[in-house]
Design an enzyme around this catalytic site. Structure first.
Site, PDB file in Angstrom:
ATOM      1  CD  GLU A 125      21.953  29.548  27.310  1.00  0.00           C
ATOM      2  OE1 GLU A 125      21.015  28.737  27.207  1.00  0.00           O
ATOM      3  OE2 GLU A 125      22.432  30.360  26.453  1.00  0.00           O
ATOM      4  CE  LYS A 178      23.886  30.487  22.929  1.00  0.00           C
ATOM      5  NZ  LYS A 178      22.803  30.534  23.749  1.00  0.00           N
ATOM      6  CB  CYS A 199      21.924  26.985  24.434  1.00  0.00           C
ATOM      7  SG  CYS A 199      20.059  26.905  24.204  1.00  0.00           S
TER       8      CYS A 199
END
Ligand code: CDV
Length: 328
Positions: A47, A132, A182
């Site tokens: 990330e 995300k 993540c």
């Protein structure tokens, strides 16, 4: 047609706040070359791979943080990465901070910021983008915290869902590939949405502090790695897929992040694991036929899922208390 693909996790060691993109890009190009020499066809980076994990730093004015973001891919600074991808014929997952000028939900055209990842094909074309969804942390400066985690300040919630694309990889005619970033890996909903699209390979990058400074005495340090791996192994098993999960590791400007990048198979087993907190390549052969067992038996979704019992998953956000017994 072969159903075996060779995948690599390209873990990165720390990138300091003072270091420019050219340093990270040069390190990444070296990892791509090593991946090629190991016979890998897919390479996954962490990330926000091009910079330090900047959400730990507070900027009053959001525009001051623009230097951490990309407005175009490739850019002059990231061009060497794309050249290497083409030269070595690799499929690559890249995580980065994105500035996009596009209409918001109200139709207003504006500057928007996302924590983004893309899959880049061996031709250098971006074939899938993900933004995300599960943004941890907070939006305002939190004086009581030992370390800031300002993802909710710098990024909007991703608006692309959890897409999957089928594309050729090496000798394999088509591989169903999806992405997470993540914190997403801790959410079974994210895995299941990918599983419902027959994902075979989940690529994900992370920046995870090796200690929870806000743990209130309830999360022992060694559980940080356990929880990360538990989530990934469960996600792979329950959705009959492989995952390549890759850390940015080590100490960035005094803040330590865990490594332990892993490659996991559809049985939930770890096939390879990084052992350093630095730039490191781990490689594994993935036989995609292995996805069939779970998919056609215990996790045959078409046969066994009971959506009529799952309405709370999408109708409700927070949890509610159950009824009390005995009823008053
Ligand atoms: N970058 C992240 O999403 N990190 C979170 C931390 C804050 C818990 C993670 O889930 O690893």
């Amino acid at each position: 047609m072969s159903s075996i693909i060779t995948v690599a996790a390209a873990q990165l060691g720390p990138i300091q706040k003072s270091e420019g993109r050219e340093i990270a890009v040069a390190r990444m190009v070296r990892l791509l070359e090593r991946a090629y020499r190991h016979g890998a066809q897919v390479v996954v980076f962490p990330e926000l791979a091009l910079t330090t994990f900047f959400p730990r730093w507070y900027h009053e004015d959001l525009d001051e943080a623009d230097r951490w973001f990309e407005t175009a891919l490739p850019s002059p600074e990231t061009a060497p990465l794309f050249e290497a991808i083409r030269r070595f014929g690799l499929t690559v997952y890249l995580g980065y901070a994105e500035i996009a000028y596009e209409p918001d939900e109200a139709g207003v055209m504006r500057k928007r910021r996302f924590n983004t990842s893309v899959i880049i094909a061996p031709s250098g074309e971006v074939i899938l983008k993900y933004r995300k969804v599960h943004l941890p942390g907070h939006a305002e400066y939190a004086p009581a915290r030992k370390v800031q985690h300002l993802e909710k300040r710098y990024f909007e919630v991703g608006n692309l869902g959890f897409p999957v694309v089928r594309a050729p990889v090496g000798e394999a005619e088509g591989v169903n590939m999806g992405m997470m970033i993540c914190n997403d890996r801790r959410w079974p909903e994210a895995w299941r949405v990918l599983g419902l699209q027959q994902v075979e390979l989940v690529m994900l990058g992370y920046n995870t502090p090796s200690m929870n400074m806000e743990n209130r005495g309830f999360e022992a340090h060694h559980l940080r790695v356990f929880h990360s791996q538990l989530s990934i192994q469960a996600g792979c098993y329950q959705n009959a897929c492989f995952a390549v999960a890759v850390a940015k590791a080590g100490t960035e400007d005094g803040h330590e992040m865990l490594g332990h990048s892993i490659i996991v198979n559809p049985q939930g087993e770890i096939m390879a694991q990084a052992t350093s907190w630095d730039d490191e390549l781990i490689v594994a052969d993935c036989n995609l036929d292995m996805c069939q067992l779970g998919r056609s038996t215990v996790f045959n979704f078409g046969l066994h899922r009971r959506v009529e019992a799952y309405s709370r998953i999408t109708d409700q956000v927070g949890s509610v208390a159950p009824p009390t017994w005995p009823a008053r």
